[in-house]
Write a protein that holds these residues in place. Structure first.
Motif, PDB file in Angstrom:
ATOM      1  N   VAL A 140      -2.685 -10.618   4.854  1.00 49.38           N
ATOM      2  CA  VAL A 140      -4.041 -10.482   4.325  1.00 49.38           C
ATOM      3  C   VAL A 140      -5.039 -10.896   5.406  1.00 49.38           C
ATOM      4  CG1 VAL A 140      -5.664 -11.248   2.564  1.00 49.38           C
ATOM      5  CG2 VAL A 140      -3.251 -10.946   1.981  1.00 49.38           C
ATOM      6  N   LEU A 141      -5.957  -9.995   5.742  1.00 50.90           N
ATOM      7  CA  LEU A 141      -6.996 -10.298   6.729  1.00 50.90           C
ATOM      8  C   LEU A 141      -8.247 -10.858   6.064  1.00 50.90           C
ATOM      9  CD1 LEU A 141      -6.667  -7.123   8.993  1.00 50.90           C
ATOM     10  CD2 LEU A 141      -5.868  -9.435   9.499  1.00 50.90           C
ATOM     11  N   LEU A 142      -8.618 -10.282   4.921  1.00 52.83           N
ATOM     12  CA  LEU A 142      -9.769 -10.757   4.148  1.00 52.83           C
ATOM     13  C   LEU A 142      -9.315 -10.955   2.713  1.00 52.83           C
ATOM     14  CD1 LEU A 142     -12.513  -8.279   5.492  1.00 52.83           C
ATOM     15  CD2 LEU A 142     -12.021 -10.588   6.319  1.00 52.83           C
ATOM     16  N   ASP A 143      -9.593 -12.122   2.159  1.00 53.62           N
ATOM     17  CA  ASP A 143      -9.091 -12.484   0.837  1.00 53.62           C
ATOM     18  C   ASP A 143     -10.264 -12.787  -0.098  1.00 53.62           C
ATOM     19  OD1 ASP A 143      -7.590 -13.227  -1.318  1.00 53.62           O
ATOM     20  OD2 ASP A 143      -6.792 -15.063  -0.430  1.00 53.62           O
ATOM     21  N   GLY A 186      -9.158 -10.590  11.807  1.00 56.30           N
ATOM     22  CA  GLY A 186      -9.861  -9.751  10.840  1.00 56.30           C
ATOM     23  C   GLY A 186     -11.310  -9.476  11.169  1.00 56.30           C
ATOM     24  N   LYS A 187     -11.783  -9.823  12.376  1.00 58.19           N
ATOM     25  CA  LYS A 187     -13.194  -9.617  12.711  1.00 58.19           C
ATOM     26  C   LYS A 187     -13.555  -8.128  12.723  1.00 58.19           C
ATOM     27  CE  LYS A 187     -13.039 -11.755  16.681  1.00 58.19           C
ATOM     28  NZ  LYS A 187     -11.590 -12.067  16.734  1.00 58.19           N
ATOM     29  N   SER A 188     -12.762  -7.324  13.433  1.00 63.23           N
ATOM     30  CA  SER A 188     -13.054  -5.885  13.506  1.00 63.23           C
ATOM     31  C   SER A 188     -12.897  -5.225  12.142  1.00 63.23           C
ATOM     32  CB  SER A 188     -12.138  -5.205  14.532  1.00 63.23           C
ATOM     33  OG  SER A 188     -12.406  -5.673  15.839  1.00 63.23           O
ATOM     34  N   THR A 189     -11.921  -5.684  11.361  1.00 67.86           N
ATOM     35  CA  THR A 189     -11.739  -5.155  10.003  1.00 67.86           C
ATOM     36  C   THR A 189     -12.980  -5.418   9.168  1.00 67.86           C
ATOM     37  OG1 THR A 189      -9.350  -5.449  10.088  1.00 67.86           O
ATOM     38  CG2 THR A 189     -10.356  -5.350   7.904  1.00 67.86           C
ATOM     39  N   LEU A 190     -13.544  -6.620   9.284  1.00 65.16           N
ATOM     40  CA  LEU A 190     -14.763  -6.956   8.546  1.00 65.16           C
ATOM     41  C   LEU A 190     -15.895  -6.016   8.924  1.00 65.16           C
ATOM     42  CD1 LEU A 190     -16.441  -8.838   6.723  1.00 65.16           C
ATOM     43  CD2 LEU A 190     -16.764 -10.332   8.710  1.00 65.16           C
ATOM     44  N   VAL A 249     -19.520  -1.212   7.666  1.00 64.82           N
ATOM     45  CA  VAL A 249     -20.163   0.074   7.980  1.00 64.82           C
ATOM     46  C   VAL A 249     -19.560   1.232   7.201  1.00 64.82           C
ATOM     47  CG1 VAL A 249     -20.758  -0.733  10.288  1.00 64.82           C
ATOM     48  CG2 VAL A 249     -18.658   0.558   9.944  1.00 64.82           C
ATOM     49  N   GLY A 250     -18.411   1.008   6.524  1.00 57.63           N
ATOM     50  CA  GLY A 250     -17.801   2.072   5.733  1.00 57.63           C
ATOM     51  C   GLY A 250     -16.754   2.876   6.466  1.00 57.63           C
ATOM     52  N   CYS A 251     -16.315   2.417   7.659  1.00 56.00           N
ATOM     53  CA  CYS A 251     -15.250   3.115   8.392  1.00 56.00           C
ATOM     54  C   CYS A 251     -13.884   2.878   7.766  1.00 56.00           C
ATOM     55  CB  CYS A 251     -15.205   2.653   9.843  1.00 56.00           C
ATOM     56  SG  CYS A 251     -16.622   3.168  10.806  1.00 56.00           S
ATOM     57  N   ARG A 252     -13.785   1.862   6.948  1.00 54.79           N
ATOM     58  CA  ARG A 252     -12.512   1.519   6.336  1.00 54.79           C
ATOM     59  C   ARG A 252     -12.748   1.067   4.904  1.00 54.79           C
ATOM     60  NH1 ARG A 252      -7.998  -3.026   8.257  1.00 54.79           N
ATOM     61  NH2 ARG A 252      -6.978  -3.151   6.236  1.00 54.79           N
ATOM     62  N   GLU A 253     -11.833   1.447   4.027  1.00 52.10           N
ATOM     63  CA  GLU A 253     -11.898   1.031   2.628  1.00 52.10           C
ATOM     64  C   GLU A 253     -11.127  -0.273   2.449  1.00 52.10           C
ATOM     65  OE1 GLU A 253     -13.632   2.440   0.201  1.00 52.10           O
ATOM     66  OE2 GLU A 253     -14.396   3.947   1.612  1.00 52.10           O
ATOM     67  N   SER A 254     -11.639  -1.124   1.601  1.00 49.20           N
ATOM     68  CA  SER A 254     -10.928  -2.362   1.277  1.00 49.20           C
ATOM     69  C   SER A 254      -9.882  -2.093   0.204  1.00 49.20           C
ATOM     70  CB  SER A 254     -11.913  -3.427   0.799  1.00 49.20           C
ATOM     71  OG  SER A 254     -12.596  -2.974  -0.358  1.00 49.20           O
ATOM     72  N   GLN A 255      -8.899  -3.009   0.109  1.00 48.26           N
ATOM     73  CA  GLN A 255      -7.864  -2.857  -0.920  1.00 48.26           C
ATOM     74  C   GLN A 255      -8.417  -3.160  -2.314  1.00 48.26           C
ATOM     75  OE1 GLN A 255      -6.703  -3.646   2.285  1.00 48.26           O
ATOM     76  NE2 GLN A 255      -5.757  -1.631   2.116  1.00 48.26           N
ATOM     77  N   SER A 256      -9.400  -4.036  -2.369  1.00 48.93           N
ATOM     78  CA  SER A 256     -10.045  -4.353  -3.641  1.00 48.93           C
ATOM     79  C   SER A 256     -11.423  -4.922  -3.348  1.00 48.93           C
ATOM     80  CB  SER A 256      -9.208  -5.356  -4.448  1.00 48.93           C
ATOM     81  OG  SER A 256      -9.116  -6.596  -3.767  1.00 48.93           O
ATOM     82  N   GLY A 257     -12.230  -5.054  -4.392  1.00 51.79           N
ATOM     83  CA  GLY A 257     -13.586  -5.551  -4.227  1.00 51.79           C
ATOM     84  C   GLY A 257     -14.597  -4.418  -4.155  1.00 51.79           C
TER      85      GLY A 257
END
Length: 592
Positions: free
Chosen positions: A22-25, A46-50, A55-63
């Protein structure tokens, strides 16, 4: 209340293809208008993931992620993948239909000049890594975005380029979120810092210096298991207060509490003691260039220059990209022969160089094995450290030390290369851009190791903080065939470049950064009184908060009382944070 440009609510993100990491919880945060946020944390944390989720380049698993309607957003990613066959103008000026449109926009010309981009019709094939980075950065900065998101924008920028970028962002009326390991840049630009660690994002007011204060204060309250981390934070804090001036926006009572941590901390290094060690190990002669001429192709880098490095010298070398800094290091090592004069090396010199290229380590070896193959123990000053201990201080926890080298990231391989270099116990160490791919925590640990390293040190780096922290002397290559000593350090280097009219320094120096209107004398007096009142209230709340923490410990076996005390504590913390923001506004008005 102003609406955030972007909001994250209970966002969770995993490593792609590995749901167990998990990078962001369940992270919740927001980006306000005109806010400039620096993002720090360990590599792979997880900095780049954040940023990608923001910006919307990646979808989160939840939230949930919500953005303000009509938000204009610009995003610089880490990799500079430019369209094959494109010209620079196609990349940077794609949003303009005709030349007269961008030519009439002063911001476009400022960006092009500031980043040194002149050949718009040149194709992107054959561009160096630094040139590609500047093109990608220029494409991000032209236009008029509400939010600029930058992932490692200072990579491949020299000292002048980093300074120009800082001034440029300060002059713009837009929000900024930036991931960078350049601590000078974080302090110069950012009004808030996000620390990404263990799946969470902690928010701190201010830039890098403020973050160090906050971490030192948090470490002061930590238990004994955090002793090593606390000591490192204290030493870093000691440097901030005794070395380079720290720009901090923390209230006075917070600063005094943090300074209490360093009352008994010695200076970052004992120069006299280290010089004694170095002289014993090296003798009088270390490395010398006598009446040396060095050429790069047809260009003369050094023209009959005499330069002597003595035992214990700690020298930083600065200059624009392409000025010949790496070639100068190669001439010192003897890899690049001098074309005239001679190179002298002391008989006791054990020389090691960290190059910009990654050293080739057997991929089937494990990290600890590859390190112990050099040595199992190393002595740094009065300390004797195991290979495992050095690895841990450079970002390899025990759980990571048995990872095969072939599975390491580029940043991890860089750290392994540096560890193996230190384990060899050289007495002359040449570092060429050592901060590449290192996060700020690893940089602090590296500087801590170098503080006690007894030998001659030469550093080529665009990281101003690193040079000012570990070096006692700064020299520059100005392209005149000489090595110029700079008693005033990097500030003197930039001033000389600006005085000579070199872009982007001269243009950046002439750039006017908007300043707030000056308050009247009556307004200043009223603001001073209000700031004093708020500071007294913050001191009272700090005492209440400490007392509530003690009462919570006492009520550990009384769930009902715990709930009441917890609610009371939350209210006190919320009030203190609100008053701190009011205090900052009043203090700024009082000083305007």
């Amino acid at each position: 209340m102003a609406q955030n440009l972007v909001n994250l609510e209970a966002v969770t993100a995993h490593v792609p293809g590995d749901a167990s990491r998990v990078l962001l919880d369940e992270v919740s945060l927001g980006v306000d208008r005109d806010e400039r946020i620096g993002v720090v944390g360990l590599n792979g944390g997880g900095k780049s993931t954040l940023l990608d989720i923001l910006v919307g380049c990646r979808e989160s698993q939840s939230g949930r992620v919500s953005r303000l309607g009509g938000l204009r957003l610009a995003h610089l990613v880490q990799g500079d993948e430019l369209p094959a066959g494109a010209r620079i103008r196609d990349v940077v000026l794609a949003r303009y239909d005709a030349d007269h449109e961008w030519a009439s926009d002063p911001r476009v010309r400022e960006v092009l000049d500031g980043l040194g981009i002149t050949e718009l019709d040149r194709t992107v094939e054959g561009l160096s890594g630094g040139e590609k980075r500047r093109v990608a950065l220029a494409a991000t900065l032209v236009g008029d975005p509400d939010l600029v998101v930058l992932d490692e924008p200072t990579n491949h920028l020299d000292v002048e380029g980093v300074g120009w970028l800082a001034r440029h962002l300060l002059s713009r009326r837009c929000a900024v979120v930036v991931v960078t390991h350049d601590r000078w840049f974080l302090d110069a630009v950012c009004t808030r810092t996000w620390e990404v660690a263990n799946g969470q994002v902690e928010s701190y007011l201010g830039g890098y210096a403020d973050w160090v204060y906050a971490r030192a204060e948090r470490a002061r309250q930590a238990d004994a298991a955090e002793a090593r981390r606390r000591n490192l934070a204290r030493k870093e804090l000691a440097w901030l207060r005794r070395g380079a001036p720290a720009r901090t926006s923390k209230p006075r009572f917070r600063i005094e509490a943090a300074e209490a941590l360093i009352t008994d901390v010695p200076p970052p290094r004992d120069t006299v003691e280290l010089l004694g060690f170095a002289t014993n190990r090296l003798g009088k002669t270390v490395l010398e260039l006598e009446d040396a001429t060095v050429r790069i192709g047809s260009r003369v880098l050094l023209d009959r220059v005499t330069w002597r490095l003595g035992p214990g010298d700690r020298v930083g070398i600065v200059g624009i990209n392409g000025s010949g800094k790496t070639t100068l290091l190669r001439s010192l090592t003897g890899v690049h022969p001098v074309d005239g004069g001679r190179r002298v090396q002391g008989s006791t010199v054990q020389l090691a160089q960290l190059s910009q290229e990654l050293a080739d380590v057997p991929r089937d070896q494990r990290v600890l094995e590859a390190t112990e193959a050099v040595a199992k123990y190393v002595r740094l000053g009065k300390q004797e450290l195991t290979a495992s201990a050095v690895l841990e201080r450079l970002g390899f926890p025990a759980s990571r030390q048995w990872t095969p080298v072939g599975q390491l990231s580029g940043g991890e391989r860089r750290r392994l290369q540096l560890t193996r270099l230190l384990m060899a116990e050289p007495n002359v160490l040449l570092l060429d851009e050592p901060t590449n791919d290192l996060d700020v925590d690893t940089l602090a640990n590296l500087e801590d190791l170098l503080d006690g390293w007894p030998g001659t040190l030469v550093v080529v780096s665009h990281d101003r903080y690193l040079v000012e922290r570990v070096c006692d002397t700064v020299v520059a290559l100005f392209g005149d065939g000489k090595i110029t000593h700079l008693p005033g350090g990097i500030e003197e280097y930039l001033a000389r470049r600006a005085a000579a009219g070199h872009a982007p320094v001269a243009k950046a120096a002439r750039a006017q950064v908007p300043t707030p209107a000056r308050a009247s004398a009556a307004q200043q007096r009223a603001a001073q009184k209000e700031a004093a009142r708020l500071e007294r209230r913050m001191e009272t709340l700090a005492v209440q908060e400490e007392q509530l923490h003690l009462r919570l410990v006492e009520a550990a076996t009384d769930p009902e009382r715990l709930l009441g005390l917890d609610a009371e504590l939350r209210a006190v913390v919320a009030e203190r944070e609100k008053i701190e923001l009011d205090w900052l506004a009043a203090a700024e008005l009082a000083e305007s």
